[in-house]
Motif scaffolding. Structure first.
Motif, PDB file in Angstrom:
ATOM      1  N   ARG A  59       1.154  -1.133   0.235  1.00 46.28           N
ATOM      2  CA  ARG A  59       0.291   0.256   0.150  1.00 46.28           C
ATOM      3  C   ARG A  59       0.614   1.267   0.312  1.00 46.28           C
ATOM      4  O   ARG A  59       2.248   1.396   0.465  1.00 46.28           O
ATOM      5  N   TYR A  60       0.393   2.034  -0.509  1.00 44.08           N
ATOM      6  CA  TYR A  60       0.621   3.867  -0.907  1.00 44.08           C
ATOM      7  C   TYR A  60       1.135   3.933   1.006  1.00 44.08           C
ATOM      8  O   TYR A  60      -0.143   4.593   0.988  1.00 44.08           O
ATOM      9  N   VAL A  61       1.758   5.358   1.501  1.00 42.11           N
ATOM     10  CA  VAL A  61       2.110   5.589   2.379  1.00 42.11           C
ATOM     11  C   VAL A  61       2.529   7.147   1.944  1.00 42.11           C
ATOM     12  O   VAL A  61       3.521   7.059   1.581  1.00 42.11           O
ATOM     13  N   PRO A  62       2.303   8.336   3.509  1.00 37.94           N
ATOM     14  CA  PRO A  62       3.196   9.456   2.803  1.00 37.94           C
ATOM     15  C   PRO A  62       4.736   9.308   3.028  1.00 37.94           C
ATOM     16  O   PRO A  62       5.013   8.406   4.049  1.00 37.94           O
ATOM     17  N   GLY A  63       5.079   9.973   2.291  1.00 31.21           N
ATOM     18  CA  GLY A  63       6.446  10.153   2.285  1.00 31.21           C
ATOM     19  C   GLY A  63       6.988  10.550   3.788  1.00 31.21           C
ATOM     20  O   GLY A  63       6.551  11.596   3.380  1.00 31.21           O
ATOM     21  N   GLU A  64       8.821  10.727   3.992  1.00 31.07           N
ATOM     22  CA  GLU A  64       8.818  12.068   4.646  1.00 31.07           C
ATOM     23  C   GLU A  64       9.586  13.133   3.838  1.00 31.07           C
ATOM     24  O   GLU A  64       9.192  14.482   4.084  1.00 31.07           O
ATOM     25  N   ASP A  65       9.432  13.277   2.621  1.00 26.81           N
ATOM     26  CA  ASP A  65       9.169  14.344   1.273  1.00 26.81           C
ATOM     27  C   ASP A  65       8.329  14.883   1.455  1.00 26.81           C
ATOM     28  O   ASP A  65       8.520  15.692  -0.105  1.00 26.81           O
ATOM     29  N   GLY A  66       7.141  14.696   1.595  1.00 24.63           N
ATOM     30  CA  GLY A  66       5.781  14.644   0.782  1.00 24.63           C
ATOM     31  C   GLY A  66       5.153  13.922  -0.063  1.00 24.63           C
ATOM     32  O   GLY A  66       4.258  14.010  -0.343  1.00 24.63           O
ATOM     33  N   GLY A  67       6.462  13.240  -0.724  1.00 22.25           N
ATOM     34  CA  GLY A  67       5.427  11.982  -1.634  1.00 22.25           C
ATOM     35  C   GLY A  67       5.039  10.474  -0.797  1.00 22.25           C
ATOM     36  O   GLY A  67       4.460  10.565  -0.305  1.00 22.25           O
ATOM     37  N   GLU A  68       5.011   9.741  -2.184  1.00 21.55           N
ATOM     38  CA  GLU A  68       4.896   8.574  -1.571  1.00 21.55           C
ATOM     39  C   GLU A  68       5.053   7.285  -0.796  1.00 21.55           C
ATOM     40  O   GLU A  68       6.367   7.453  -2.542  1.00 21.55           O
ATOM     41  N   ARG A  69       5.684   7.101  -0.502  1.00 17.50           N
ATOM     42  CA  ARG A  69       6.037   5.622  -1.049  1.00 17.50           C
ATOM     43  C   ARG A  69       5.487   3.958  -0.819  1.00 17.50           C
ATOM     44  O   ARG A  69       4.902   3.778  -0.117  1.00 17.50           O
ATOM     45  N   ILE A  70       5.933   2.879  -1.047  1.00  9.71           N
ATOM     46  CA  ILE A  70       5.425   1.447  -0.870  1.00  9.71           C
ATOM     47  C   ILE A  70       5.730   1.131   0.642  1.00  9.71           C
ATOM     48  O   ILE A  70       7.123   0.960   0.475  1.00  9.71           O
ATOM     49  N   GLU A  71       4.829   0.747   1.318  1.00 11.49           N
ATOM     50  CA  GLU A  71       5.088  -0.068   2.446  1.00 11.49           C
ATOM     51  C   GLU A  71       4.396  -1.802   1.809  1.00 11.49           C
ATOM     52  O   GLU A  71       2.852  -2.166   1.837  1.00 11.49           O
ATOM     53  N   VAL A  72       5.245  -2.957   2.028  1.00 12.55           N
ATOM     54  CA  VAL A  72       4.874  -4.235   2.127  1.00 12.55           C
ATOM     55  C   VAL A  72       5.011  -4.637   3.199  1.00 12.55           C
ATOM     56  O   VAL A  72       5.815  -4.795   4.243  1.00 12.55           O
ATOM     57  N   THR A  73       4.216  -5.176   3.697  1.00 13.35           N
ATOM     58  CA  THR A  73       3.656  -6.048   4.993  1.00 13.35           C
ATOM     59  C   THR A  73       3.487  -7.915   4.377  1.00 13.35           C
ATOM     60  O   THR A  73       2.447  -7.846   3.481  1.00 13.35           O
ATOM     61  N   ALA A  74       4.469  -8.538   4.875  1.00 10.96           N
ATOM     62  CA  ALA A  74       4.518  -9.815   4.206  1.00 10.96           C
ATOM     63  C   ALA A  74       4.167 -10.710   5.096  1.00 10.96           C
ATOM     64  O   ALA A  74       4.254 -11.146   6.141  1.00 10.96           O
ATOM     65  N   ARG A  75       3.239 -11.831   5.086  1.00  9.10           N
ATOM     66  CA  ARG A  75       2.769 -13.251   5.907  1.00  9.10           C
ATOM     67  C   ARG A  75       4.023 -14.588   6.000  1.00  9.10           C
ATOM     68  O   ARG A  75       2.796 -14.885   3.963  1.00  9.10           O
ATOM     69  N   ILE A  76       4.306 -14.893   6.357  1.00  9.62           N
ATOM     70  CA  ILE A  76       4.747 -16.310   6.818  1.00  9.62           C
ATOM     71  C   ILE A  76       4.613 -17.134   7.327  1.00  9.62           C
ATOM     72  O   ILE A  76       4.962 -16.927   8.259  1.00  9.62           O
ATOM     73  N   PRO A  77       4.091 -18.499   6.879  1.00  8.28           N
ATOM     74  CA  PRO A  77       4.095 -19.830   7.705  1.00  8.28           C
ATOM     75  C   PRO A  77       5.716 -19.691   8.379  1.00  8.28           C
ATOM     76  O   PRO A  77       6.440 -19.682   7.610  1.00  8.28           O
ATOM     77  N   GLU A  78       5.166 -20.053   9.353  1.00  9.51           N
ATOM     78  CA  GLU A  78       6.068 -20.820  10.161  1.00  9.51           C
ATOM     79  C   GLU A  78       7.044 -21.817  10.696  1.00  9.51           C
ATOM     80  O   GLU A  78       5.917 -22.288  10.431  1.00  9.51           O
ATOM     81  N   GLY A  79       8.104 -22.471  10.836  1.00 12.90           N
ATOM     82  CA  GLY A  79       8.291 -23.471  11.546  1.00 12.90           C
ATOM     83  C   GLY A  79       8.876 -24.783  10.865  1.00 12.90           C
ATOM     84  O   GLY A  79       8.303 -25.975  11.167  1.00 12.90           O
ATOM     85  N   SER A  80       9.159 -24.671   9.002  1.00 11.54           N
ATOM     86  CA  SER A  80       9.251 -25.363   8.205  1.00 11.54           C
ATOM     87  C   SER A  80       9.683 -25.029   7.486  1.00 11.54           C
ATOM     88  O   SER A  80      10.476 -24.362   7.598  1.00 11.54           O
ATOM     89  N   ILE A  81      10.563 -26.455   7.282  1.00 14.43           N
ATOM     90  CA  ILE A  81      11.605 -25.928   5.985  1.00 14.43           C
ATOM     91  C   ILE A  81      11.690 -25.391   4.774  1.00 14.43           C
ATOM     92  O   ILE A  81      11.903 -24.463   4.423  1.00 14.43           O
ATOM     93  N   ARG A  82       9.921 -25.266   4.010  1.00  9.83           N
ATOM     94  CA  ARG A  82       9.636 -24.420   3.397  1.00  9.83           C
ATOM     95  C   ARG A  82       9.184 -23.258   3.713  1.00  9.83           C
ATOM     96  O   ARG A  82       9.396 -22.267   2.421  1.00  9.83           O
TER      97      ARG A  82
END
Length: 361
Positions: free
Chosen positions: A113-136
């Motif tokens: 999602r786009y979020v406001p940047g410190e310079d007044g522009g926009e930057r992309i923020e990515v949140t990733a969710r990954i299962p845990e507890g396996s080699i995969r």
């Protein structure tokens, strides 16, 4: 030695052959040799497995399904399209993507999602969710990281027009095997130096055991001096290391791993072996006890090998550069310098052994 005695009856050669033959009775040494034989014989398989441990991204990970959502998902989908191992499904609603992840229809959930940047522009923020507890999970992380790195590169490229100064051009990408570095900087030096260090340890054992069991006195009944006995033991162990190294190199070549400058490498291994064997025999004669001699030998060899980092070129680097056929003047200087130190060191060791009163053992 009598003048009419053939050269192969030289007492030093007799002692050397006797010690080499007796190695078959040392279970620890035989086990160490078998481990090295296994590593060298199956190096092509082991390289793939060991490389994947410290660099999982170097191996093929299979296809990973990613659920992508958020108002910046189009940029993320474009980045993922560059990777064959990343399959993506776009979701307009974050809740729908969350449900797909929880039902395991997607391996990873990415919310861009786009979020406001410190310079007044926009930057992309990515949140990733990954299962845990396996080699995969590790493999999924590798794929997600590749996609995010591509997204970052694309955004940097698209936003270069807003920079006040031109960015430094990146070097062109090259195609190289991920196993090359591990093979020549880790595997080959490890296989070639281990025989030398084992030879030094065996030299300590052969001398101290003769003293502790009292068999050294029996050897001296024959017309040989303590110096002849030490010479024979050192000769056998110093020549054993390059013989093993040659065998490992042949097995590596069978596995498709080419090693250049074999003769120079063997000369270097012989010099290193002579150096550590010299340390071993001096400690064996000086202490006369196996345990303290082995302890001192282990500490000293570690200190010497670790202190080699102050040299213009570390011995492991020397072997790697010779193996890939890229030696420099410092490489040859290291080889000949080590050989000179080994010869001078053993000459000093012979002088010390010659001054020892053999009747004290």
């Amino acid at each position: 030695m009598r003048d009419d005695r053939p050269w192969y009856r030289d007492p030093r050669l007799v002692v050397a052959r006797r010690d080499v033959r007796s190695l078959s009775r040392e279970k620890t040494i035989v086990l160490a040799l078998l481990i090295q034989l296994f590593v060298a014989g199956f190096s092509s398989f082991l390289v793939v497995g060991l490389t994947s441990l410290y660099d999982p991204g170097s191996v093929s990970t299979g296809e990973v399904e990613m659920a992508v959502t958020g108002d910046a998902r189009d940029e993320l989908l474009e980045a993922a399209a560059e990777h064959e191992s990343a399959a993506t499904t776009a979701y307009e609603e974050p809740e729908t993507a969350q449900l797909a992840f929880e039902q395991r229809r997607a391996d990873a959930l990415l919310n861009a999602r786009y979020v406001p940047g410190e310079d007044g522009g926009e930057r992309i923020e990515v949140t990733a969710r990954i299962p845990e507890g396996s080699i995969r999970s590790t493999l999924i992380v590798v794929n997600v990281r590749r996609v995010l790195e591509t997204l970052e590169r694309q955004e940097r490229f698209e936003r270069t027009g807003s920079l006040e100064n031109d960015p430094v051009p990146l070097p062109p990408e090259i195609s190289a095997s991920p196993y090359f570095g591990f093979t020549y900087t880790v595997l080959i030096p490890l296989l070639l130096f281990l025989p030398a260090f084992i030879s030094g340890s065996v030299a300590v054992d052969t001398i101290t055991e003769e003293m502790e069991r009292g068999t050294l006195e029996l050897l001296r009944v024959a017309p040989v001096s303590l110096l002849d006995i030490v010479d024979g033991k050192a000769l056998g162990m110093a020549l054993l290391a390059p013989a093993q190294s040659l065998l490992w190199i042949l097995l590596l070549s069978v596995n498709g791993i080419r090693v250049a400058n074999v003769s120079v490498i063997l000369l270097f291994v012989t010099a290193v072996a002579a150096l550590v064997v010299t340390i071993g025999v001096v400690l064996g004669v000086a202490t006369g006890k196996r345990r303290p001699a082995q302890l001192l030998y282990s500490v000293l060899t570690l200190v010497v090998f670790g202190a080699a980092v102050v040299l213009p070129e570390h011995p492991a680097t020397t072997v790697a550069k010779l193996a890939v056929d890229s030696p420099t003047l410092s490489t040859y200087a290291t080889v000949w310098g080590t050989l000179a130190v080994a010869l001078l060191g053993y000459a000093a060791a012979r002088k010390y052994v010659g001054s020892v009163d053999a009747s004290a053992f």
